[in-house]
Motif scaffolding. Structure first.
Motif, PDB file in Angstrom:
ATOM      1  N   LEU A 146       0.850  -1.184   0.000  1.00  0.00           N
ATOM      2  CA  LEU A 146       0.000   0.000   0.000  1.00  0.00           C
ATOM      3  C   LEU A 146       0.885   1.233   0.000  1.00  0.00           C
ATOM      4  O   LEU A 146       1.803   1.342   0.808  1.00  0.00           O
ATOM      5  CB  LEU A 146      -0.908   0.004   1.239  1.00  0.00           C
ATOM      6  N   SER A 147       0.611   2.142  -0.921  1.00  0.00           N
ATOM      7  CA  SER A 147       1.316   3.422  -0.960  1.00  0.00           C
ATOM      8  C   SER A 147       0.280   4.526  -1.138  1.00  0.00           C
ATOM      9  O   SER A 147      -0.849   4.268  -1.547  1.00  0.00           O
ATOM     10  CB  SER A 147       2.338   3.457  -2.099  1.00  0.00           C
ATOM     11  N   ASP A 148       0.669   5.753  -0.792  1.00  0.00           N
ATOM     12  CA  ASP A 148      -0.240   6.870  -1.000  1.00  0.00           C
ATOM     13  C   ASP A 148       0.544   8.139  -1.278  1.00  0.00           C
ATOM     14  O   ASP A 148       1.708   8.259  -0.888  1.00  0.00           O
ATOM     15  CB  ASP A 148      -1.178   7.061   0.197  1.00  0.00           C
ATOM     16  N   ALA A 149      -0.124   9.055  -1.964  1.00  0.00           N
ATOM     17  CA  ALA A 149       0.452  10.363  -2.252  1.00  0.00           C
ATOM     18  C   ALA A 149      -0.701  11.331  -2.477  1.00  0.00           C
ATOM     19  O   ALA A 149      -1.768  10.938  -2.962  1.00  0.00           O
ATOM     20  CB  ALA A 149       1.336  10.298  -3.500  1.00  0.00           C
ATOM     21  N   PRO A 150      -0.508  12.620  -2.131  1.00  0.00           N
ATOM     22  CA  PRO A 150      -1.554  13.592  -2.411  1.00  0.00           C
ATOM     23  C   PRO A 150      -1.912  13.554  -3.902  1.00  0.00           C
ATOM     24  O   PRO A 150      -1.032  13.441  -4.755  1.00  0.00           O
ATOM     25  CB  PRO A 150      -0.908  14.928  -2.039  1.00  0.00           C
TER      26      PRO A 150
END
Length: 183
Positions: A146-150
């Motif tokens: 799982l990764s996230d970025a604006p």
């Protein structure tokens, strides 16, 4: 489906496990009412939910018990991408804590219509603890990263009216059977 989908209700008869199925156009109004009951979810028009249930039924799911819709996930395959996008997850307050959100995600990922997906994507605001918990748990269950970025930012996309939405990406196992075993 998780075994905990049956919950004892001491005020009446035992609640049956929800049936997961593709929505129909006739479900549009009930889906809209469910979303309205699940604050702080963004409410769309009833017509939007009708179109989702009709035109995008193959990549959406409802959970129902005795004709009552207790859960809903809307999603679609992203055009020109090998990713399945989850737009909205709604679980009725009376069905929370039963693993219904995760069960609906597994149902969607195991459909032929999402076979080409190499990733599941969704957007979440930083303060939405319930959504972060659901998607982190799902990623752990399938062994996905799982990764996230604006992605959609408060000022550039929402004119300062909405918190920044972070694009969450979960890698999906490439062997379809791995997901079925994880469910």
């Amino acid at each position: 489906m998780p075994k905990d989908m049956v919950k004892e209700d001491t005020s009446g008869p035992r609640t049956r496990a929800p049936r997961l199925r593709k929505p129909t156009a006739q479900d549009g109004a009930a889906i809209w009412e469910l979303i309205r009951a699940c604050k702080p979810l963004d409410e769309n028009s009833m017509y939007c939910n009708l179109i989702q249930a009709d035109h995008f039924r193959d990549t959406c799911v409802v959970a129902e018990v005795d004709g009552d819709i207790l859960g809903w996930i809307s999603g679609h395959m992203i055009p020109n991408d090998d990713a399945f996008f989850v737009w909205q997850v709604a679980v009725s307050p009376k069905a929370r804590g039963l693993g219904l959100g995760k069960a609906m995600l597994f149902d969607l990922i195991n459909r032929a219509e999402t076979d080409g997906a190499r990733a599941l994507k969704t957007t979440i605001t930083k303060d939405n603890d319930a959504s972060w918990g659901l998607f982190r748990s799902f990623a752990r269950s399938i062994g996905g990263d799982l990764s996230d970025a604006p992605h959609f930012t408060r000022d550039a996309h929402f004119d300062g009216q909405h918190d920044t939405e972070h694009m969450v990406t979960i890698t999906l196992p490439q062997e379809h059977d791995a997901l079925k075993r994880a469910a």
